[in-house]
Design an enzyme around this catalytic site. Structure first.
Site, short mmCIF file in Angstrom:
data_model
loop_
_atom_site.label_atom_id
_atom_site.label_comp_id
_atom_site.label_asym_id
_atom_site.label_seq_id
_atom_site.Cartn_x
_atom_site.Cartn_y
_atom_site.Cartn_z
N CYS A 124 45.97 28.61 14.60
CA CYS A 124 45.66 29.75 15.47
C CYS A 124 46.43 29.65 16.78
O CYS A 124 47.56 29.14 16.80
CB CYS A 124 44.16 29.85 15.69
N ASP A 193 36.23 27.18 19.87
CA ASP A 193 35.45 28.32 20.39
C ASP A 193 34.08 27.84 20.85
O ASP A 193 33.55 28.35 21.84
CB ASP A 193 35.33 29.41 19.32
P1 RI2 Z 1 41.76 28.59 23.83
C1 RI2 Z 1 40.52 31.46 19.61
O1 RI2 Z 1 39.66 32.45 19.12
C2 RI2 Z 1 40.95 30.48 18.54
O2 RI2 Z 1 39.93 30.20 17.59
C3 RI2 Z 1 41.28 29.27 19.38
O3 RI2 Z 1 41.33 28.06 18.65
C4 RI2 Z 1 40.11 29.31 20.37
O4 RI2 Z 1 39.89 30.68 20.65
C5 RI2 Z 1 40.33 28.55 21.63
O5 RI2 Z 1 41.41 29.08 22.35
P2 RI2 Z 1 40.10 34.03 19.02
O6 RI2 Z 1 39.74 34.65 20.36
O7 RI2 Z 1 40.57 28.88 24.70
O8 RI2 Z 1 41.56 34.13 18.68
O9 RI2 Z 1 42.08 27.12 23.75
O10 RI2 Z 1 39.22 34.60 17.92
O11 RI2 Z 1 42.94 29.44 24.22
#
Ligand code: RI2
Length: 306
Positions: A124, A193
């Site tokens: 991701c 998350d």
């Molecule tokens: P940072 C994201 O969720 C991903 O799952 C990623 O690993 C997590 O948030 C943490 O991201 P989404 O918003 O806070 O894409 O480290 O569903 O950037």
């Protein structure tokens, strides 16, 4: 649409995304909203702040960074509106500054775990995970990255673009290539998350398959997470809700219409049990997942659970 509704909508549609970014955006939106309520009585002010907090928190259910940011921003002990606004503004400024500093600290602490020559698999798009990768690279370590596509929203494409811009050699793989490719990686670094009281990681769907493949190949599974991504509510036994998103993210609605016997399931996150995690890198240090309770108690405060 007012500014608060606008930010809520951007979080819901994932125009603003990433557990850290949504937390910072929500805190800023609540701060700005509080400033617009200066003419109200304190009772009405408090009611409107609660309403605004709920609007923000209800946008996405899984990343605990969002309710944590909102709770830390909205709390005040003032008996009048000007003082309440001042406290909320201060809370938000503190939260946003700490969040930014946390990313740098996580980068520095996490980079200690990266050796010269390492190949890092990531999933991701996590700013916390990328902070570690980037810091190791800036230290002159000869590293490269294997990044998953991360269906259905393909946030892996954001990751490869960022890594490319930093000049970090990167290989893109489809999610189903994780197990086959794991033997080419030295370790896994992902974001979070939410992290629950028992040290389980809730992160983008597919994270747990990286963890399984890493365990099988005896590679370390490292999580990069600011302390505000730990979930105080899990102290009370509450489970972290896994967000189910729309089928349109997975398949064209026109095609789905032609297939009356088919339905789509699109869970956005999965759970990786603590046994599969070697280390969690926070801004306060590197911890084994078994320390989740202590992190919640010492860095978030147990009152956030209620
Ligand atoms: P940072 C994201 O969720 C991903 O799952 C990623 O690993 C997590 O948030 C943490 O991201 P989404 O918003 O806070 O894409 O480290 O569903 O950037």
């Amino acid at each position: 649409m007012d500014d608060l509704q606008n930010t809520a909508e951007k979080i819901r549609t994932m125009e603003i995304r990433g557990a850290g970014r949504i937390a910072v955006a929500a805190s800023a939106a609540l701060r700005d909203h509080a400033r617009t309520l200066s003419s109200l009585s304190i009772e009405e002010f408090n009611r409107r702040i609660e309403e605004a907090a709920k609007t923000l928190v209800d946008t996405r259910p899984t990343a605990v960074s969002l309710p944590n940011a909102v709770s830390l921003t909205k709390r005040h002990s003032a008996g009048n509106v000007p003082d309440a606004i001042e406290e909320i503004v201060k809370n938000s400024e503190n939260f946003i500054r700490n969040a930014e500093e946390a990313l740098d600290k996580i980068g520095r602490i996490g980079a200690e775990r990266i050796r010269d020559g390492d190949v890092i698999m990531t999933h991701c798009n996590s700013h916390a995970a990328i902070s570690i990768i980037r810091t190791a690279f800036d230290q002159g370590k000869d590293i490269s990255v294997i990044a998953t596509e991360s269906r259905p929203r393909r946030q892996g494409l954001i990751t490869i673009r960022e890594l490319n811009d930093y000049g970090i050699p990167t290989t893109l793989i489809v999610d189903s290539a994780v197990r086959l490719t794991m033997k080419e990686a030295d370790l896994v670094v992902v974001g979070a998350d939410s992290i629950s009281i028992n040290g389980a990681l809730i992160n983008k769907i597919g994270t747990s398959q990286l963890a399984l493949a890493a365990r099988e190949a005896r590679r370390n599974m490292i999580v990069a997470a600011e302390t505000y991504k730990f979930s105080p509510r899990t102290l009370l036994g509450e489970m972290v809700e896994i967000e189910d998103r729309a089928s349109e993210e997975v398949i064209d609605p026109g095609i789905l219409k032609e297939l009356p016997n088919v339905k789509v399931k699109n869970p956005a996150f999965d759970v990786t049990p603590a046994e599969y995690i070697d280390l969690i890198i926070t801004e306060a240090g590197a911890f084994p997942p078994a320390m989740a309770y202590t992190i919640i108690k010492d860095y978030l405060g147990l009152e956030l659970a209620v």
